[in-house]
Design an enzyme around this catalytic site. Structure first.
Site, PDB file in Angstrom:
ATOM      1  N   ASP A  57      -4.579  -2.733   7.461  1.00  0.00           N
ATOM      2  CA  ASP A  57      -4.428  -3.040   6.054  1.00  0.00           C
ATOM      3  C   ASP A  57      -3.859  -4.457   5.926  1.00  0.00           C
ATOM      4  O   ASP A  57      -4.204  -5.324   6.727  1.00  0.00           O
ATOM      5  CB  ASP A  57      -3.568  -1.995   5.337  1.00  0.00           C
ATOM      6  CG  ASP A  57      -3.888  -1.936   3.832  1.00  0.00           C
ATOM      7  OD1 ASP A  57      -5.065  -1.781   3.484  1.00  0.00           O
ATOM      8  OD2 ASP A  57      -2.956  -2.030   3.021  1.00  0.00           O
ATOM      9  N   HIS A  58      -3.006  -4.716   4.963  1.00  0.00           N
ATOM     10  CA  HIS A  58      -2.530  -6.077   4.710  1.00  0.00           C
ATOM     11  C   HIS A  58      -1.362  -6.449   5.620  1.00  0.00           C
ATOM     12  O   HIS A  58      -0.595  -5.582   6.055  1.00  0.00           O
ATOM     13  CB  HIS A  58      -2.071  -6.212   3.265  1.00  0.00           C
ATOM     14  CG  HIS A  58      -3.159  -6.047   2.264  1.00  0.00           C
ATOM     15  ND1 HIS A  58      -3.823  -7.104   1.684  1.00  0.00           N
ATOM     16  CD2 HIS A  58      -3.722  -4.920   1.740  1.00  0.00           C
ATOM     17  CE1 HIS A  58      -4.733  -6.654   0.838  1.00  0.00           C
ATOM     18  NE2 HIS A  58      -4.699  -5.330   0.855  1.00  0.00           N
ATOM     19  N   ASP A  77       0.820  -1.208   0.000  1.00  0.00           N
ATOM     20  CA  ASP A  77       0.000   0.000   0.000  1.00  0.00           C
ATOM     21  C   ASP A  77       0.857   1.261   0.000  1.00  0.00           C
ATOM     22  O   ASP A  77       0.821   2.064   0.937  1.00  0.00           O
ATOM     23  CB  ASP A  77      -0.967   0.012   1.188  1.00  0.00           C
ATOM     24  CG  ASP A  77      -1.938   1.184   1.135  1.00  0.00           C
ATOM     25  OD1 ASP A  77      -2.250   1.622   0.008  1.00  0.00           O
ATOM     26  OD2 ASP A  77      -2.371   1.664   2.203  1.00  0.00           O
ATOM     27  N   GLU A 119       0.603  -3.328  -4.920  1.00  0.00           N
ATOM     28  CA  GLU A 119       0.098  -1.967  -4.692  1.00  0.00           C
ATOM     29  C   GLU A 119       1.249  -1.026  -4.321  1.00  0.00           C
ATOM     30  O   GLU A 119       1.200  -0.297  -3.335  1.00  0.00           O
ATOM     31  CB  GLU A 119      -1.006  -1.942  -3.630  1.00  0.00           C
ATOM     32  CG  GLU A 119      -1.895  -0.724  -3.767  1.00  0.00           C
ATOM     33  CD  GLU A 119      -3.137  -0.746  -2.891  1.00  0.00           C
ATOM     34  OE1 GLU A 119      -3.917   0.213  -2.983  1.00  0.00           O
ATOM     35  OE2 GLU A 119      -3.334  -1.714  -2.113  1.00  0.00           O
ATOM     36  N   ASN A 147      -7.837 -10.107  -3.797  1.00  0.00           N
ATOM     37  CA  ASN A 147      -9.030  -9.292  -3.578  1.00  0.00           C
ATOM     38  C   ASN A 147     -10.314 -10.109  -3.546  1.00  0.00           C
ATOM     39  O   ASN A 147     -11.345  -9.692  -4.083  1.00  0.00           O
ATOM     40  CB  ASN A 147      -9.115  -8.182  -4.633  1.00  0.00           C
ATOM     41  CG  ASN A 147      -8.629  -6.844  -4.083  1.00  0.00           C
ATOM     42  OD1 ASN A 147      -8.930  -6.479  -2.944  1.00  0.00           O
ATOM     43  ND2 ASN A 147      -7.863  -6.112  -4.882  1.00  0.00           N
ATOM     44  N   ASP A 161      -5.308 -12.456   0.657  1.00  0.00           N
ATOM     45  CA  ASP A 161      -3.963 -12.643   0.110  1.00  0.00           C
ATOM     46  C   ASP A 161      -3.623 -14.131   0.198  1.00  0.00           C
ATOM     47  O   ASP A 161      -3.871 -14.766   1.229  1.00  0.00           O
ATOM     48  CB  ASP A 161      -2.949 -11.817   0.887  1.00  0.00           C
ATOM     49  CG  ASP A 161      -3.330 -10.349   0.950  1.00  0.00           C
ATOM     50  OD1 ASP A 161      -2.859  -9.585   0.086  1.00  0.00           O
ATOM     51  OD2 ASP A 161      -4.110  -9.967   1.855  1.00  0.00           O
ATOM     52  N   ASP A 214      -2.302 -10.304  -3.757  1.00  0.00           N
ATOM     53  CA  ASP A 214      -3.586  -9.835  -3.245  1.00  0.00           C
ATOM     54  C   ASP A 214      -4.631 -10.169  -4.301  1.00  0.00           C
ATOM     55  O   ASP A 214      -4.726  -9.496  -5.322  1.00  0.00           O
ATOM     56  CB  ASP A 214      -3.505  -8.326  -2.986  1.00  0.00           C
ATOM     57  CG  ASP A 214      -4.829  -7.723  -2.564  1.00  0.00           C
ATOM     58  OD1 ASP A 214      -5.828  -8.463  -2.462  1.00  0.00           O
ATOM     59  OD2 ASP A 214      -4.859  -6.494  -2.343  1.00  0.00           O
ATOM     60  N   TYR A 219      -1.748  -8.515  -8.440  1.00  0.00           N
ATOM     61  CA  TYR A 219      -2.585  -7.605  -7.659  1.00  0.00           C
ATOM     62  C   TYR A 219      -3.907  -7.517  -8.409  1.00  0.00           C
ATOM     63  O   TYR A 219      -4.061  -6.762  -9.361  1.00  0.00           O
ATOM     64  CB  TYR A 219      -1.912  -6.245  -7.516  1.00  0.00           C
ATOM     65  CG  TYR A 219      -2.764  -5.215  -6.796  1.00  0.00           C
ATOM     66  CD1 TYR A 219      -3.564  -5.578  -5.702  1.00  0.00           C
ATOM     67  CD2 TYR A 219      -2.782  -3.883  -7.200  1.00  0.00           C
ATOM     68  CE1 TYR A 219      -4.345  -4.650  -5.049  1.00  0.00           C
ATOM     69  CE2 TYR A 219      -3.558  -2.942  -6.541  1.00  0.00           C
ATOM     70  CZ  TYR A 219      -4.339  -3.331  -5.475  1.00  0.00           C
ATOM     71  OH  TYR A 219      -5.124  -2.404  -4.826  1.00  0.00           O
TER      72      TYR A 219
END
Length: 275
Positions: free
Chosen positions: A265-266, A9, A44, A169, A240, A167, A128
């Site tokens: 976040d991740h 991110d 990202e 998603n 993920d 990721d 991603y």
């Protein structure tokens, strides 16, 4: 071999930022370094179309001095400073690097979403995956992406073993997020996205975490930043993944989430495999 994948991110924020969040991100990078993986996959990155700046590369080389760096950034006509991926791999490794175009709709192929490393006996590829968007405005395109990406992995798998990460998603099953009933039509947990992931696995791939840990619950890779208590309350999602060709699933030694402390976040995910 040991691999780590992380949706960072914003690479710039993690490398040069001075905010409290940036410092937390830098701590995560330190933790990744302590694991000493052969390969690090980052998603990202949000870098310019020209890739990392000289300052970014200097900092990366100081933090990870034994690694080569390759990247794929979003380029026109896609948005600037958007999406993007990067690999860091030990400099004694000599993979062939490709930046696949899979025939995805819109600008998705220009958003720097895939990098593939080819080794003698296997592929290691990261993705991603595009988000379905606010109001699911990108869901139709996302469904096409899922088909194209699954076909791409299947083509790789015909040639040699595949290890895929990133990721994706999507929370595949109800046990992959804390509150499935509240998120039936949320991006990342629609029936369409979940079916897309099911279809991908059906082409000959294993979700390594589930293979090793069965139906364990409460283990996630992402906690929403907008909800201040999401990580404290473990209101997370597992979006993920590490996937491998079915025929090498028994080669996996470990697959687990790496503790990222209070950073929301991740969180990074680790794979150890005997190749």
């Amino acid at each position: 071999m040991k691999f780590i994948s992380w949706n960072i991110d914003s690479l710039n924020a993690a490398l040069t930022g001075v905010s409290a969040r940036a410092l937390l991100s830098q701590n995560v990078l330190d933790t990744i370094k302590e694991h000493n993986p052969e390969i690090i996959a980052l998603q990202e990155t949000k870098l310019p179309s020209t890739g990392p700046t000289k300052k970014h590369l200097t900092i990366l080389n100081e933090r990870f001095p034994d690694y080569e760096i390759v990247w794929n950034s979003s380029v026109e006509p896609a948005r600037k400073g958007y999406a993007g991926t990067m690999f860091l791999y030990k400099n004694d490794l000599k993979p062939s690097v490709t930046f696949p175009v899979i025939g995805a709709p819109g600008t998705m192929d220009a958003e720097g979403r895939i990098i593939t490393l080819e080794f003698e006996h296997f592929y290691l590829t990261q993705v991603y995956t595009p988000n379905a968007g606010d109001g699911l405005n990108r869901l139709a395109d996302r469904q096409i992406w899922d088909i194209k990406y699954a076909d791409y992995l299947a083509e790789l798998d015909k040639k040699k073993n595949v290890i895929a990460t990133g990721d994706f998603n999507v929370a595949h099953k109800e046990i992959d997020l804390a509150h499935p009933n509240n998120n039936r039509r949320s991006a990342g947990f629609t029936d369409e996205e979940r079916q897309g992931f099911t279809n991908l696995l059906a082409k000959g791939f294993t979700d390594v975490f589930r293979y090793l840990h069965g139906d364990v619950t409460g283990v996630y890779t992402w906690w929403a930043q907008r909800a201040k208590t999401s990580k404290i309350n473990n209101s997370g999602w597992r979006i993920d993944y590490w996937l491998v060709s079915d025929r090498i699933a028994d080669k996996v030694i470990k697959c687990e989430m790496i503790d990222s402390g209070p950073r929301q976040d991740h969180t990074p995910i680790l794979l150890e495999i005997d190749l």
